[in-house]
Write a protein that holds these residues in place. Structure first.
Motif, PDB file in Angstrom:
ATOM      1  N   LEU A   1       0.846  -1.182   0.000  1.00 47.44           N
ATOM      2  CA  LEU A   1       0.000   0.000   0.000  1.00 47.44           C
ATOM      3  C   LEU A   1       0.884   1.236   0.000  1.00 47.44           C
ATOM      4  CD1 LEU A   1      -2.622  -1.004   2.692  1.00 47.44           C
ATOM      5  CD2 LEU A   1      -2.945  -0.963   0.227  1.00 47.44           C
ATOM      6  N   LEU A   2       0.432   2.295  -0.611  1.00 48.48           N
ATOM      7  CA  LEU A   2       1.192   3.534  -0.699  1.00 48.48           C
ATOM      8  C   LEU A   2       1.568   4.051   0.690  1.00 48.48           C
ATOM      9  CD1 LEU A   2       2.364   5.740  -2.491  1.00 48.48           C
ATOM     10  CD2 LEU A   2       0.136   6.873  -2.413  1.00 48.48           C
ATOM     11  N   GLN A   3       0.646   3.958   1.653  1.00 44.95           N
ATOM     12  CA  GLN A   3       0.907   4.437   3.008  1.00 44.95           C
ATOM     13  C   GLN A   3       2.026   3.641   3.668  1.00 44.95           C
ATOM     14  OE1 GLN A   3      -2.016   3.619   1.721  1.00 44.95           O
ATOM     15  NE2 GLN A   3      -3.580   5.130   2.245  1.00 44.95           N
ATOM     16  N   LEU A   4       2.036   2.343   3.450  1.00 35.52           N
ATOM     17  CA  LEU A   4       3.083   1.494   4.033  1.00 35.52           C
ATOM     18  C   LEU A   4       4.425   1.789   3.380  1.00 35.52           C
ATOM     19  CD1 LEU A   4       3.914  -0.716   5.969  1.00 35.52           C
ATOM     20  CD2 LEU A   4       3.189  -2.395   4.271  1.00 35.52           C
ATOM     21  N   THR A   5       4.434   2.007   2.082  1.00 36.89           N
ATOM     22  CA  THR A   5       5.659   2.364   1.374  1.00 36.89           C
ATOM     23  C   THR A   5       6.223   3.668   1.917  1.00 36.89           C
ATOM     24  OG1 THR A   5       4.843   1.267  -0.621  1.00 36.89           O
ATOM     25  CG2 THR A   5       6.647   2.821  -0.899  1.00 36.89           C
ATOM     26  N   ALA A   6       5.372   4.650   2.146  1.00 35.62           N
ATOM     27  CA  ALA A   6       5.818   5.938   2.686  1.00 35.62           C
ATOM     28  C   ALA A   6       6.387   5.775   4.091  1.00 35.62           C
ATOM     29  CB  ALA A   6       4.658   6.930   2.703  1.00 35.62           C
ATOM     30  N   LEU A   7       5.763   4.949   4.899  1.00 32.16           N
ATOM     31  CA  LEU A   7       6.247   4.710   6.263  1.00 32.16           C
ATOM     32  C   LEU A   7       7.619   4.039   6.243  1.00 32.16           C
ATOM     33  CD1 LEU A   7       5.620   4.800   9.308  1.00 32.16           C
ATOM     34  CD2 LEU A   7       4.593   2.543   9.048  1.00 32.16           C
ATOM     35  N   ILE A   8       7.797   3.065   5.387  1.00 31.02           N
ATOM     36  CA  ILE A   8       9.084   2.375   5.274  1.00 31.02           C
ATOM     37  C   ILE A   8      10.162   3.340   4.786  1.00 31.02           C
ATOM     38  CG2 ILE A   8      10.325   0.588   3.992  1.00 31.02           C
ATOM     39  CD1 ILE A   8       7.668  -1.047   4.106  1.00 31.02           C
ATOM     40  N   CYS A   9       9.822   4.181   3.794  1.00 27.97           N
ATOM     41  CA  CYS A   9      10.793   5.156   3.278  1.00 27.97           C
ATOM     42  C   CYS A   9      11.220   6.141   4.358  1.00 27.97           C
ATOM     43  CB  CYS A   9      10.210   5.901   2.084  1.00 27.97           C
ATOM     44  SG  CYS A   9      10.091   4.887   0.608  1.00 27.97           S
ATOM     45  N   THR A  10      10.297   6.554   5.207  1.00 31.43           N
ATOM     46  CA  THR A  10      10.634   7.450   6.305  1.00 31.43           C
ATOM     47  C   THR A  10      11.646   6.799   7.229  1.00 31.43           C
ATOM     48  OG1 THR A  10       8.438   8.443   6.213  1.00 31.43           O
ATOM     49  CG2 THR A  10       9.678   8.768   8.233  1.00 31.43           C
ATOM     50  N   ASP A  11      11.443   5.549   7.566  1.00 29.65           N
ATOM     51  CA  ASP A  11      12.373   4.829   8.430  1.00 29.65           C
ATOM     52  C   ASP A  11      13.745   4.689   7.760  1.00 29.65           C
ATOM     53  OD1 ASP A  11      13.014   3.131  10.787  1.00 29.65           O
ATOM     54  OD2 ASP A  11      13.198   1.587   9.244  1.00 29.65           O
ATOM     55  N   ILE A  12      13.747   4.378   6.483  1.00 25.76           N
ATOM     56  CA  ILE A  12      15.007   4.220   5.753  1.00 25.76           C
ATOM     57  C   ILE A  12      15.768   5.538   5.720  1.00 25.76           C
ATOM     58  CG2 ILE A  12      15.988   3.826   3.451  1.00 25.76           C
ATOM     59  CD1 ILE A  12      13.786   1.671   3.098  1.00 25.76           C
ATOM     60  N   ASN A  13      15.068   6.651   5.514  1.00 25.82           N
ATOM     61  CA  ASN A  13      15.730   7.951   5.466  1.00 25.82           C
ATOM     62  C   ASN A  13      16.381   8.303   6.796  1.00 25.82           C
ATOM     63  OD1 ASN A  13      15.121   8.399   2.785  1.00 25.82           O
ATOM     64  ND2 ASN A  13      13.205   9.419   3.239  1.00 25.82           N
ATOM     65  N   VAL A  14      15.739   7.988   7.910  1.00 28.79           N
ATOM     66  CA  VAL A  14      16.322   8.232   9.225  1.00 28.79           C
ATOM     67  C   VAL A  14      17.594   7.410   9.390  1.00 28.79           C
ATOM     68  CG1 VAL A  14      15.980   7.929  11.713  1.00 28.79           C
ATOM     69  CG2 VAL A  14      14.151   8.887  10.315  1.00 28.79           C
ATOM     70  N   ARG A  15      17.545   6.161   8.975  1.00 18.16           N
ATOM     71  CA  ARG A  15      18.726   5.294   9.078  1.00 18.16           C
ATOM     72  C   ARG A  15      19.862   5.798   8.190  1.00 18.16           C
ATOM     73  NH1 ARG A  15      17.286   0.042  11.296  1.00 18.16           N
ATOM     74  NH2 ARG A  15      15.094   0.082  11.827  1.00 18.16           N
ATOM     75  N   LYS A  16      19.531   6.267   6.976  1.00 20.17           N
ATOM     76  CA  LYS A  16      20.557   6.799   6.076  1.00 20.17           C
ATOM     77  C   LYS A  16      21.245   8.023   6.678  1.00 20.17           C
ATOM     78  CE  LYS A  16      19.431   6.207   1.363  1.00 20.17           C
ATOM     79  NZ  LYS A  16      18.606   6.643   0.228  1.00 20.17           N
ATOM     80  N   LEU A  17      20.448   8.922   7.265  1.00 21.62           N
ATOM     81  CA  LEU A  17      21.032  10.107   7.891  1.00 21.62           C
ATOM     82  C   LEU A  17      21.906   9.735   9.082  1.00 21.62           C
ATOM     83  CD1 LEU A  17      18.136  12.717   7.785  1.00 21.62           C
ATOM     84  CD2 LEU A  17      20.369  12.888   6.680  1.00 21.62           C
ATOM     85  N   THR A  18      21.495   8.734   9.832  1.00 21.96           N
ATOM     86  CA  THR A  18      22.298   8.283  10.968  1.00 21.96           C
ATOM     87  C   THR A  18      23.641   7.748  10.498  1.00 21.96           C
ATOM     88  OG1 THR A  18      20.307   7.762  12.229  1.00 21.96           O
ATOM     89  CG2 THR A  18      22.355   6.734  12.956  1.00 21.96           C
ATOM     90  N   VAL A  19      23.633   6.910   9.477  1.00 25.98           N
ATOM     91  CA  VAL A  19      24.886   6.363   8.940  1.00 25.98           C
ATOM     92  C   VAL A  19      25.744   7.487   8.374  1.00 25.98           C
ATOM     93  CG1 VAL A  19      25.870   4.882   7.148  1.00 25.98           C
ATOM     94  CG2 VAL A  19      23.950   4.069   8.527  1.00 25.98           C
ATOM     95  N   GLN A  20      25.119   8.409   7.642  1.00 29.88           N
ATOM     96  CA  GLN A  20      25.867   9.529   7.077  1.00 29.88           C
ATOM     97  C   GLN A  20      26.494  10.369   8.189  1.00 29.88           C
ATOM     98  OE1 GLN A  20      23.514  12.141   4.662  1.00 29.88           O
ATOM     99  NE2 GLN A  20      25.258  13.328   3.968  1.00 29.88           N
ATOM    100  N   GLY A  21      25.750  10.609   9.263  1.00 25.02           N
ATOM    101  CA  GLY A  21      26.278  11.360  10.391  1.00 25.02           C
ATOM    102  C   GLY A  21      27.443  10.659  11.060  1.00 25.02           C
ATOM    103  N   LEU A  22      27.351   9.352  11.193  1.00 29.34           N
ATOM    104  CA  LEU A  22      28.443   8.589  11.801  1.00 29.34           C
ATOM    105  C   LEU A  22      29.680   8.577  10.906  1.00 29.34           C
ATOM    106  CD1 LEU A  22      26.408   5.591  13.223  1.00 29.34           C
ATOM    107  CD2 LEU A  22      27.554   7.376  14.533  1.00 29.34           C
ATOM    108  N   MET A  23      29.466   8.445   9.598  1.00 25.91           N
ATOM    109  CA  MET A  23      30.607   8.375   8.684  1.00 25.91           C
ATOM    110  C   MET A  23      31.317   9.720   8.544  1.00 25.91           C
ATOM    111  SD  MET A  23      29.205   5.771   5.769  1.00 25.91           S
ATOM    112  CE  MET A  23      30.756   5.754   4.904  1.00 25.91           C
ATOM    113  N   THR A  24      30.564  10.810   8.606  1.00 26.12           N
ATOM    114  CA  THR A  24      31.158  12.134   8.444  1.00 26.12           C
ATOM    115  C   THR A  24      31.440  12.803   9.789  1.00 26.12           C
ATOM    116  OG1 THR A  24      28.994  13.213   8.323  1.00 26.12           O
ATOM    117  CG2 THR A  24      29.986  12.506   6.239  1.00 26.12           C
TER     118      THR A  24
END
Length: 60
Positions: free
Chosen positions: A23-46
């Protein structure tokens, strides 16, 4: 809607599994979680705390 592909690990190894359209809503929720994780990894790496600080989160 996106096709969901995942993997299951069991005694016979890693098995690719297709779940189907999400469902579109579930896809959006998963993308939000992925974006938070990406920013966390980016913050740790930089070593940039701005990427992982909760102070800038609009809902905190």
């Amino acid at each position: 809607m996106k096709l969901c592909r995942t993997h299951i690990v069991d005694d016979s190894g890693i098995q690719r599994t297709f779940i189907g359209d999400l469902l579109l809503q579930l896809t959006a929720l998963i993308c939000t979680d992925i974006n938070v994780r990406k920013l966390t990894v980016q913050g740790l790496m930089t070593e940039n705390r701005d990427h992982i600080s909760s102070k800038k989160h609009p809902f905190s």
